[in-house]
Write a protein that holds these residues in place. Structure first.
Motif, PDB file in Angstrom:
ATOM      1  N   LEU A 296       0.826  -1.218   0.000  1.00 28.67           N
ATOM      2  CA  LEU A 296       0.000   0.000   0.000  1.00 28.67           C
ATOM      3  C   LEU A 296       0.860   1.268   0.000  1.00 28.67           C
ATOM      4  O   LEU A 296       0.526   2.250  -0.658  1.00 28.67           O
ATOM      5  CB  LEU A 296      -0.942   0.002   1.210  1.00 28.67           C
ATOM      6  N   THR A 297       1.960   1.228   0.749  1.00 30.10           N
ATOM      7  CA  THR A 297       2.863   2.391   0.769  1.00 30.10           C
ATOM      8  C   THR A 297       3.330   2.696  -0.652  1.00 30.10           C
ATOM      9  O   THR A 297       3.257   3.834  -1.120  1.00 30.10           O
ATOM     10  CB  THR A 297       4.096   2.104   1.657  1.00 30.10           C
ATOM     11  N   ASP A 298       3.773   1.639  -1.345  1.00 32.57           N
ATOM     12  CA  ASP A 298       4.256   1.830  -2.714  1.00 32.57           C
ATOM     13  C   ASP A 298       3.130   2.294  -3.637  1.00 32.57           C
ATOM     14  O   ASP A 298       3.331   3.152  -4.492  1.00 32.57           O
ATOM     15  CB  ASP A 298       4.857   0.519  -3.261  1.00 32.57           C
ATOM     16  N   PHE A 299       1.961   1.720  -3.444  1.00 34.50           N
ATOM     17  CA  PHE A 299       0.835   2.086  -4.304  1.00 34.50           C
ATOM     18  C   PHE A 299       0.481   3.568  -4.163  1.00 34.50           C
ATOM     19  O   PHE A 299       0.333   4.287  -5.158  1.00 34.50           O
ATOM     20  CB  PHE A 299      -0.385   1.219  -3.985  1.00 34.50           C
ATOM     21  N   PHE A 300       0.379   4.039  -2.936  1.00 31.70           N
ATOM     22  CA  PHE A 300       0.005   5.445  -2.745  1.00 31.70           C
ATOM     23  C   PHE A 300       1.114   6.380  -3.232  1.00 31.70           C
ATOM     24  O   PHE A 300       0.847   7.496  -3.641  1.00 31.70           O
ATOM     25  CB  PHE A 300      -0.360   5.722  -1.283  1.00 31.70           C
ATOM     26  N   LYS A 301       2.342   5.900  -3.189  1.00 28.02           N
ATOM     27  CA  LYS A 301       3.438   6.763  -3.663  1.00 28.02           C
ATOM     28  C   LYS A 301       3.533   6.804  -5.184  1.00 28.02           C
ATOM     29  O   LYS A 301       3.872   7.833  -5.757  1.00 28.02           O
ATOM     30  CB  LYS A 301       4.772   6.311  -3.056  1.00 28.02           C
TER      31      LYS A 301
END
Ligand SMILES: *Cc1c(COP(=O)(O)O)cnc(C)c1O
Length: 495
Positions: A296-301
């Motif tokens: 999720l961290t990567d997705f939002f970034k």
């Protein structure tokens, strides 16, 4: 209020129908067609206790149920909590407010919804005049399974089958599940991780042959995972509660914004916070905290969701998830309710293991959310330091969120009051907590618990002590391919 599938929104359903079905035939999730605005009710809500508040907030979405019935449900659902507030909010000396969601029978926040869901479901069956029995299928990363078992145990006209990754849950979590009482329950380990269990369950929902066999024996399928609307709805309530608690204690005035941080796995809990915000709760930034499974961290970034990556088993196992189901609902709202776009993204995820959202959606993500993750060692360090400096003991999942709030404050300088969802009792993950406190970890759950009690003075919760004298009832493990057969055999013998 109408509900529609995120992948086919031409058809409208009542809440009772959406709750009974759990997931749409097309694989989509049901979402409300609008968000009721409760902004002007906050002043009035301030005076309510948790159960009354639950009836009000849920009532805004459930026009088929009358308020007295919902109040009765709330009184029942939250009667097994170990404190009268149901959800205590504790202010730490760092100024962070902990929303303690784990005072129910299974010591994790899943009880907030899963003590309520069986009541909503049986109520929905009555409204729809359906006399079929309901079979609940659950995939669990540890906490949902036990909470669903407790919620549905011996509830008439229901049966429940729970699948957990056989070496992907904590000892206490496993013990809680395999010793479950009740005549309508079945528990099995599976070879694989949580995503395998979840995919297995989703496949059964879509399997026509399996569904018709289940119907032959008088049952129809439903879900207690957070894809069910009846599960998400009760979770909205506690964000209102947390906010109003800060108002009552004078930390904010009605209308002031607070931030909310949630340790996130399947995106259900933080989505409930987003829904609360859409309903007029003054929330600024939604802070999404992950462990090293930081998809999720990567997705939002980046705007690209990529599930093709290594899966780590962590000390916050309830967040060890690579396919975060409820994100689909958020993307549906952010796409302007574009069912075709969502269908395409989810097909990409299935076929390629990844998808990329439009620039428009990405802009909305940036506006509403802050994301961050916390590694294994930092999780233990947070537990240690916060206990040492502030005499507050937290579990590993909550520690992940605490760490990410600190990252947020450092990076943005925003010092608005922040509510952190505290999602489990530290005793549910006692081995990691003992380790964090720098004591040797024992093999025995109870020895670890006694150590924590001895050094922190925090009392061992009753539900954990009660496990001591229970027999193991379920010790089977199966492969993903065998799930259908196991369920059918069980229901023929027990249905
Ligand atoms: C389920 C769970 C989470 C993750 O919640 P989601 O709604 O799946 O994002 C976090 N912490 C604990 C203790 C949990 O049981």
């Amino acid at each position: 209020m109408e509900y529609r599938s995120t992948r086919e929104n031409a058809t409208a359903l009542f809440a009772s129908q959406a709750i009974i079905k759990g997931i749409s035939k097309d694989g989509g999730l049901f979402v409300p067609s609008r968000f009721p605005d409760l902004r002007d009710s906050l002043e009035k809500f301030k005076e309510l206790d948790y159960k009354q508040l639950a009836a009000e907030v849920m009532g805004a979405y459930l026009d088929e149920f009358d308020k007295d019935t919902l109040l009765e449900y709330a009184e029942k659902a939250y009667s097994r909590y170990d404190c009268k507030e149901v959800v205590p909010v504790k202010k730490l000396s760092s100024g962070i407010h902990m929303l303690e969601l784990w005072h129910g029978p299974t010591m994790a926040f899943k009880d907030m919804a899963l003590q309520m869901l069986p009541l909503l479901l049986t109520g929905s069956l009555k409204i729809q005049r359906q006399d079929k029995n309901i079979l609940i299928l659950v995939a669990t990363s540890g906490d949902t399974g036990k909470a669903a078992l407790e919620g549905f145990c011996d509830v008439e006209h229901t049966g429940i089958c729970v699948f957990y990754p056989h070496d992907g849950v904590s000892k206490a979590q496993k013990l809680q599940m395999v010793t479950q009482d009740g005549n309508n329950v079945m528990v099995s380990g599976i070879y694989g991780n949580f995503d395998d269990a979840q995919t297995g369950v989703k496949t059964l929902f879509a399997d026509e042959e399996f569904n018709s066999k289940i119907e032959e024996v008088g049952y129809s399928l439903s879900s207690a995972n957070s894809i069910n609307w009846g599960r998400l709805l009760p979770q909205i309530v506690y964000y209102f509660w947390g906010y109003l608690d800060l108002v009552r204690k004078g930390s904010v005035k009605i209308g002031d914004k607070i931030n909310v941080c949630v340790p996130t796995g399947n995106f259900g809990n933080i989505l409930a916070a987003y829904y609360a915000k859409q309903m007029g709760l003054p929330v600024g930034t939604l802070i999404c905290a992950s462990n090293v499974n930081n998809v999720l961290t990567d997705f939002f970034k980046t705007g690209t969701y990529c599930a093709n990556r290594e899966f780590y088993k962590t000390n916050s196992p309830s967040m060890d998830i690579l396919i975060s189901s409820n994100l689909e609902r958020l993307l549906y709202h952010f796409s302007g309710e574009n069912d075709k776009e969502i269908k395409r993204l989810m097909a990409d995820l299935k076929e390629k293991g990844e998808y990329t959202v439009s620039g428009d959606i990405k802009d909305k993500m940036d506006k509403e959310f802050f994301v961050g993750y916390c590694n294994e060692q930092a999780t233990l360090d947070v537990i240690n330091t916060v206990f040492d400096e502030q005499k507050y003991l937290m579990d590993t999942h909550t520690a992940v969120a605490y760490d990410v709030v600190c990252q947020y404050k450092r990076e943005t300088g925003d010092d608005a009051p922040c509510l952190v969802a505290s999602t489990a009792s530290p005793y549910k993950f006692s081995a990691s907590v003992v380790d964090a406190l720098d004591y040797p970890v024992e093999d025995d759950v109870f020895k670890n618990a006694e150590k924590i009690e001895e050094v922190t003075g925090v009392k061992i919760p009753e539900p954990l002590l009660a496990l001591k004298n229970k027999d193991v009832r379920f010790n089977g493990i199966c492969s993903k391919e065998d799930m259908a057969k196991i369920v059918l055999d069980w229901i023929k013998n027990n249905g």
